[in-house]
Structure formats: C-alpha cells, structure tokens
Scaffold this motif. Structure first.
Motif, PDB file in Angstrom:
ATOM      1  N   GLU A 103      18.639 -24.282 -30.221  1.00 17.25           N
ATOM      2  CA  GLU A 103      19.292 -22.978 -30.296  1.00 17.25           C
ATOM      3  C   GLU A 103      20.578 -23.128 -31.084  1.00 17.25           C
ATOM      4  O   GLU A 103      21.134 -24.223 -31.173  1.00 17.25           O
ATOM      5  CB  GLU A 103      19.539 -22.392 -28.914  1.00 17.25           C
ATOM      6  CG  GLU A 103      20.346 -23.268 -27.992  1.00 17.25           C
ATOM      7  CD  GLU A 103      20.432 -22.679 -26.593  1.00 17.25           C
ATOM      8  OE1 GLU A 103      21.465 -22.050 -26.296  1.00 17.25           O
ATOM      9  OE2 GLU A 103      19.491 -22.867 -25.819  1.00 17.25           O
ATOM     10  N   ALA A 149      21.933 -22.456 -37.389  1.00 14.03           N
ATOM     11  CA  ALA A 149      20.488 -22.188 -37.459  1.00 14.03           C
ATOM     12  C   ALA A 149      19.878 -22.850 -38.696  1.00 14.03           C
ATOM     13  O   ALA A 149      18.804 -23.442 -38.624  1.00 14.03           O
ATOM     14  CB  ALA A 149      20.230 -20.683 -37.477  1.00 14.03           C
ATOM     15  N   CYS A 204      17.076 -25.706 -38.632  1.00 11.83           N
ATOM     16  CA  CYS A 204      15.797 -25.536 -39.336  1.00 11.83           C
ATOM     17  C   CYS A 204      15.542 -26.678 -40.311  1.00 11.83           C
ATOM     18  O   CYS A 204      14.415 -27.166 -40.414  1.00 11.83           O
ATOM     19  CB  CYS A 204      15.766 -24.195 -40.068  1.00 11.83           C
ATOM     20  SG  CYS A 204      15.565 -22.789 -38.968  1.00 11.83           S
ATOM     21  N   LEU A 236      11.496 -19.088 -35.915  1.00 10.90           N
ATOM     22  CA  LEU A 236      12.920 -18.945 -35.618  1.00 10.90           C
ATOM     23  C   LEU A 236      13.166 -17.515 -35.179  1.00 10.90           C
ATOM     24  O   LEU A 236      12.792 -16.575 -35.881  1.00 10.90           O
ATOM     25  CB  LEU A 236      13.763 -19.256 -36.859  1.00 10.90           C
ATOM     26  CG  LEU A 236      15.261 -18.960 -36.756  1.00 10.90           C
ATOM     27  CD1 LEU A 236      15.919 -19.890 -35.750  1.00 10.90           C
ATOM     28  CD2 LEU A 236      15.919 -19.078 -38.112  1.00 10.90           C
ATOM     29  N   LEU A 255      15.929 -14.870 -34.754  1.00  5.44           N
ATOM     30  CA  LEU A 255      17.245 -14.737 -35.363  1.00  5.44           C
ATOM     31  C   LEU A 255      17.840 -13.356 -35.120  1.00  5.44           C
ATOM     32  O   LEU A 255      17.238 -12.339 -35.482  1.00  5.44           O
ATOM     33  CB  LEU A 255      17.122 -14.998 -36.872  1.00  5.44           C
ATOM     34  CG  LEU A 255      18.396 -15.057 -37.681  1.00  5.44           C
ATOM     35  CD1 LEU A 255      19.215 -16.296 -37.316  1.00  5.44           C
ATOM     36  CD2 LEU A 255      18.074 -15.076 -39.165  1.00  5.44           C
TER      37      LEU A 255
END
Length: 131
Positions: free
Chosen positions: A20, A27, A31, A39, A41
């Motif tokens: 997280e 993020a 990734c 994901l 978002l």
C-alpha cells in the motif's frame, strides 16, 4: 481509508494485497518493485492527481491494471481516467459492495490473459534456426 480497504480486500481469499502507498510517488515505486497485477488508486493524492499518476504508472509499468476510485461518480472523470490508462473506475461508496471485488477479479483475469498473450507472442516471435 487505506487501512479499511486493505482489511476489506484481505477478506477475499483469492486476492493477495502486496502493498500500500500513501502517495503517487510511493505507488509508482511499489509498482516498479513489485509489478502488481492490479493497483487500486485514489483520484485524490497528496503529491499528484490520480489521473496524472495513472498516466505515469501505466507508462512506466504497463503490465499493471489500474482501478481508479473517486468519491464523486462522474461520467466525465471516468472517461478521463480510462483515457489516462485506468482499467476501471469505481465510486468510493460502492467499494464495500461487490463492485470493487468484481472489478478487481475482472482486472486480474485480464492481466492473466495479457500475460499469456505476451508469452505466446514472444515464443512465436523466436527466429527460426538456420538450416
């Protein structure tokens, strides 16, 4: 919100939460390091708007399917999110229902299918042995 989402997603035995992030930058780093299948978002991030984050992440990690969620269900924003590369657009109020789970499982199936197609394409693109 993030902790609540994690707890909700962890109730599904077929989903594995791999991380997280609190910001778009976090993020993106997550990734790049983990290459998650999906994901989730938020459109509202402290360091970048979710549409810009979606574009950046999809450019750098195209394998990830991004589901954008927002507190205002807007057809215009949904179009912008999809144009930015989002796989799906979910309203925050629908997250606790089945819509988020359904969206995530569809995205997971698509990711699996995309991987199989890439693998088949890679194997069929091998050069023929010299004779």
């Amino acid at each position: 919100v993030r902790e609540s989402l994690r707890r909700l997603l962890e109730t599904y035995s077929d989903l594995d939460v791999v991380g997280e992030a609190a910001t778009a930058g976090d993020a993106l780093r997550l990734c790049e390091a983990r290459i998650p299948d999906v994901l989730l978002l938020d459109l509202y991030l402290p360091d970048m708007d979710g549409l810009s984050a979606t574009r950046t992440i999809k450019t750098r990690v195209p394998e990830v399917n991004i589901i954008v969620f927002d507190n205002i269900l807007s057809p215009e924003v949904e179009i912008l999110a999809r144009e930015a590369g989002a796989w799906d657009y979910v309203h925050k109020l629908e997250i606790t229902g089945g819509q988020l789970y359904e969206s995530m499982t569809r995205a997971l199936r698509a990711t699996s299918s995309q991987r199989r197609m890439r693998q088949a394409g890679a194997s069929s693109a091998r050069p023929k042995p010299a004779t």
